[in-house]
Design a protein around this motif. Structure first.
Motif, PDB file in Angstrom:
ATOM      1  N   ARG A 383       0.842  -1.205   0.000  1.00  0.00           N
ATOM      2  CA  ARG A 383       0.000   0.000   0.000  1.00  0.00           C
ATOM      3  C   ARG A 383       0.876   1.254   0.000  1.00  0.00           C
ATOM      4  O   ARG A 383       0.548   2.244  -0.652  1.00  0.00           O
ATOM      5  CB  ARG A 383      -0.927   0.014   1.218  1.00  0.00           C
ATOM      6  CG  ARG A 383      -2.025  -1.006   1.125  1.00  0.00           C
ATOM      7  CD  ARG A 383      -3.130  -0.727   2.143  1.00  0.00           C
ATOM      8  NE  ARG A 383      -4.227  -1.653   1.944  1.00  0.00           N
ATOM      9  CZ  ARG A 383      -4.360  -2.809   2.592  1.00  0.00           C
ATOM     10  NH1 ARG A 383      -3.466  -3.168   3.501  1.00  0.00           N
ATOM     11  NH2 ARG A 383      -5.376  -3.600   2.340  1.00  0.00           N
ATOM     12  N   ILE A 386       2.032   1.803  -3.567  1.00  0.00           N
ATOM     13  CA  ILE A 386       0.989   2.398  -4.412  1.00  0.00           C
ATOM     14  C   ILE A 386       0.784   3.869  -4.040  1.00  0.00           C
ATOM     15  O   ILE A 386       0.733   4.741  -4.910  1.00  0.00           O
ATOM     16  CB  ILE A 386      -0.337   1.615  -4.265  1.00  0.00           C
ATOM     17  CG1 ILE A 386      -0.186   0.235  -4.910  1.00  0.00           C
ATOM     18  CG2 ILE A 386      -1.493   2.377  -4.904  1.00  0.00           C
ATOM     19  CD1 ILE A 386      -1.332  -0.716  -4.614  1.00  0.00           C
ATOM     20  N   ALA A 387       0.704   4.144  -2.740  1.00  0.00           N
ATOM     21  CA  ALA A 387       0.427   5.509  -2.303  1.00  0.00           C
ATOM     22  C   ALA A 387       1.557   6.457  -2.712  1.00  0.00           C
ATOM     23  O   ALA A 387       1.307   7.558  -3.195  1.00  0.00           O
ATOM     24  CB  ALA A 387       0.223   5.543  -0.794  1.00  0.00           C
ATOM     25  N   VAL A 390       2.655   5.546  -7.044  1.00  0.00           N
ATOM     26  CA  VAL A 390       1.609   5.716  -8.060  1.00  0.00           C
ATOM     27  C   VAL A 390       0.844   7.009  -7.807  1.00  0.00           C
ATOM     28  O   VAL A 390       0.637   7.808  -8.723  1.00  0.00           O
ATOM     29  CB  VAL A 390       0.617   4.527  -8.068  1.00  0.00           C
ATOM     30  CG1 VAL A 390      -0.426   4.716  -9.148  1.00  0.00           C
ATOM     31  CG2 VAL A 390       1.358   3.210  -8.271  1.00  0.00           C
TER      32      VAL A 390
END
Lengths: 413, 375
Positions: A383, A386-387, A390
């Motif tokens: 996570r 992604i945080a 992305v």
């Protein structure tokens, strides 16, 4: 938008299909097809031997490590050809499990950082499965925080002397070689004092102790190093530049898309389609249908996300951090799916029943699945990736970032 | 394999986004939200001029004749912009019903009018609570006249015509249902506006009293046509939902970067980061399922029913998830009228019901997967 092969891809596919049909160990096909996460074993054969034999056969015919250069034991294929191969190899691909780390991570790292003579010596037997490699990164003090590792490498003439301990090392108990990340300078911040090596796992002073997992199996190990000596020419990259070398290794992990990630859904749908509950077929039960539908769209969402990534790959784009979602979604899903499959079967399956074949399958899945959420980066790390990479959110505050490694506290209390 | 939109389609998407950013600001949406206009007629005209309303309508019927993939990319942008226009009712439902079942004369009459923005259409299916089902249809047709009440009808108060599902038999089978085309500007029609969850797209009650209606498609084929219309609309709405989810995620991300609390950007807290990461995950899964739906729709593949249900469920979940957590990231601000978060929250939850509930589509998906496995 289409799912068709180009003429060249179709030609490659038909060649691959024909060769697999003529050469694969088909006597194990059914057993491999039925095996799911946590249960890739063969009843009447040593899976290690079967896997090595299949890999060797592939290598001899030019179907091993497709995307590697020919001189290192590969085929020089395009990424899309590798995906087509995986699709065609189907359940036989499950035999490659023990080579994943060597082929996906150690090999590419060797290619990027080893001397030419080492590449020519070590890579072809790695490609052909004659030699198995492992990756010695994690430590009791550094799992997700890989750079927090404590295994020391000290220079002594033309050699380095290694002392310390690794943990969670997949396959170390049957590996011939490993790549090893060590601390070479504890007086600088943690990322700046690391150095990478490769070594012979049979070197004096290397001790491998299998870890018994929650599932009862032992896929991982502790590895102890006591005055293990590694020649300097087996160093990968510059001294104290090991963090950058390890990033190359980890980036390569992402290239291994396309094989399809295990979600447990096909097994569950198949199971529910035939299951009778007290009040009728499970598949006609409203609660069961709702659960199945929710998992169905996650499984299909992952499948088509992976197809989008393959399309991007075939256009020459590199897989990015967005591909972290496969493991993130599948990891907890497979745990939930396995628990639900057992729930549907009721108390009887705690101890096994006439349904033992199916129960055993989901029990194995249940007990192996927690590992998926941890290995290669926890859900929380995924996570964060992604945080941060992305969505562009700020990095975590790292209080140890600029502190010399030997000044970082080692215990919470 | 090329599981992606083409460069031309991506260009069309950029063009639509640019147009909507300019002509459909949150301020413009609020004019409709606040009840000052039933829809944004300027925007509607602009969409027609850009060729977006008729993008999937064949050229012979006044459209651009591009196709459904092109319509999907525009749908996504309509969702991002939260456009307060009767796009889904007119373009996905009415136009698709005409394309599937309309006679040449019916297509010639209505499709060019849709493409040019002169006619707003809708589908009158529901009769109060419940999900799509032949049993729920009580509005009856005999001798070419309709009697009964439909509600809610999307954009029913501003529509010029409706495709109406009506009962023409008593066998208890799907073949009891037939479709009709009704000119809502004619006699025998009473329209009442309903208050609703998302005022940026109106809902109405329509009462038919001996209202003249012409058949659309063969008698008794109504349910089979409706199923096809709903499947197509499910894919197209999924793209709107993906666009909305993406925009809600973007709003949450931007706010997390701007807002400082405890001396830090709130986006630096893992609890907030992870919530946003999960929003990204659900939006990505929905996008991928929707792409598969788009492929099935554009190729008229046998996989369409299953793909449409999967896209529908996944996109509904993602839009609801992202709209809900966008408010959470914004904290108290997200709950105010003046911040835009609630507009997406309303739209997400209204869209979740418009073609039938999640439970309905979950049921559809499992039925369709079983059918495929049996085959």
């Amino acid at each position: 938008m289409n799912f068709d092969d180009t003429p060249q891809e179709a030609e490659f596919r038909s060649q691959a299909r024909a060769w697999i049909a003529a050469n694969a160990p088909t006597q194990y096909e059914e057993e491999l097809r039925k095996s799911s996460l946590g249960r890739t074993q063969l009843k009447n054969a040593d899976i290690l031997e079967v896997a090595k034999a299949w890999q060797k056969k592939k290598a001899d015919a030019g179907w091993a490590c497709l995307h590697w250069p020919k001189e290192y034991g590969g085929r020089g294929s395009s990424p899309i050809e590798r995906v087509i191969w995986q699709q065609e190899e189907g359940p036989f691909g499950k035999l490659s499990h023990m080579f994943i780390i060597g082929h996906g991570m150690c090999g590419p790292t060797m290619m990027a950082f080893a001397r030419e003579e080492h590449k020519r010596k070590y890579l072809p037997p790695l490609a052909s499965g004659e030699k198995v490699w492992c990756q010695l990164f994690s430590e009791p003090a550094g799992g997700s925080d890989v750079a927090g590792l404590r295994t020391r490498a000290e220079k002594d003439g033309d050699e380095w002397v290694i002392n310390g301990q690794k943990i969670w090392t997949s396959g170390a108990h049957y590996s011939d070689y490993g790549i090893l990340l060590t601390r070479t300078d504890p007086t600088v911040p943690k990322h700046k004092g690391l150095t990478m090596f490769f070594l012979d796992m049979k070197s004096p002073g290397v001790e491998v102790r299998p870890i018994k997992q929650a599932s009862g199996a032992s896929d991982f190990n502790e590895v102890y190093f006591t005055n293990v000596r590694i020649p300097d020419h087996q160093r990968l990259g510059e001294v104290n530049d090991g963090w950058n070398v390890s990033l190359t290794t980890l980036m390569n992990e992402r290239m291994s898309i396309g094989a399809g990630v295990a979600t447990g859904f096909p097994e569950l749908f198949d199971y529910c389609s035939g299951l009778m509950l007290e009040d009728g077929p499970a598949i006609e039960n409203a609660a069961v249908r709702s659960k199945l539908a929710n998992w169905a769209v996650k499984a299909s969402g992952l499948k088509y996300t992976s197809m989008r990534a393959i399309s991007a790959l075939s256009k020459g784009e590199r897989p990015g951090p967005e591909n972290s979602i496969g493991k993130l979604v599948a990891g907890s899903m497979i745990q939930d799916v396995a628990a639900y499959a057992l729930d549907l079967q009721g108390a009887g399956v705690i101890s096994g029943s006439e349904d033992a074949e199916v129960a055993g399958r989901f029990q194995a899945m249940l007990l192996r699945a927690p590992g998926t959420r941890v290995e290669g980066g926890t859900d929380e790390i995924m996570r964060n990736i992604i945080a941060e990479r992305v969505l562009g959110l700020p990095g975590d505050i790292r209080v140890d970032k600029d502190v010399p490694f030997n000044k970082i506290p080692t215990k919470g209390r | 394999m090329n599981f992606d939109f083409s460069d031309d389609q991506k260009q069309l998407r950029d063009q639509a986004r640019k147009f909507l950013t300019e002509k459909c600001s949150p301020k413009a949406v609020r004019v409709v939200l606040d009840g000052k206009a039933p829809y944004d007629s300027e925007l509607w005209k602009g969409l027609a001029d850009m060729g977006f309303l008729g993008v999937a309508i064949p050229e012979e019927f006044g459209g651009a004749g591009a196709g459904h993939l092109e319509l999907c990319v525009i749908a996504e942008e309509m969702g991002r912009a939260n456009a307060p226009v009767p796009f889904s009712s007119t373009v996905y439902l009415a136009a698709e019903a005409l394309l599937i079942a309309g006679s040449d004369a019916q297509k010639k009459k209505w499709l060019p009018a849709i493409a040019s923005g002169e006619a707003i259409g809708t589908l009158a299916l529901f009769e109060g609570k419940g999900n799509p089902s032949p049993k729920s249809i009580k509005v009856a047709a005999s001798n070419g006249v309709l009697n009964g009440v439909k509600k809610p009808v999307a954009d029913g108060a501003i529509a010029d015509f409706a495709v109406v599902a009506a009962r023409t038999g008593t066998s208890g089978r799907d073949s009891d249902i037939s479709l009709f085309l009704v000119d809502l500007r004619g006699g025998g029609v009473e329209v009442k506006n309903l208050t609703n969850l998302d005022p940026t797209r109106g809902q109405a009650e329509i009462t038919f009293k001996d209202c003249k209606a012409e058949p659309l498609g063969a008698p008794g084929e109504g349910w089979s046509i409706l199923t096809q219309v709903l499947d197509r609309a499910a894919v197209l709405c999924a793209f709107e939902q993906v666009g909305g989810a993406d925009r809600a995620l973007e709003m949450g991300r931007d706010y997390a970067l701007d807002r400082i609390a405890f001396g830090r950007q709130i986006g630096s807290f893992q609890a907030v980061k992870h919530m946003l990461a999960d929003m990204y995950v659900s939006a990505t899964l929905a996008r991928s399922n929707s792409y598969y739906g788009a492929w099935a729709l554009s190729t008229d593949a046998a996989e369409l029913p299953e793909a449409a249900a999967a896209a529908r469920i996944s996109a509904t979940q993602a839009f609801q998830h992202c709209a809900k957590n966008n408010i959470q990231v914004h904290g108290g601000m997200g709950f105010t009228w003046e911040f835009d978060c609630h507009m997406y929250y309303r739209r997400a939850n209204a869209m979740a019901l418009g073609l039938g509930s999640l439970t309905y589509w979950e049921d559809q998906l499992i039925d369709r997967m079983r059918k495929k496995n049996a085959a």
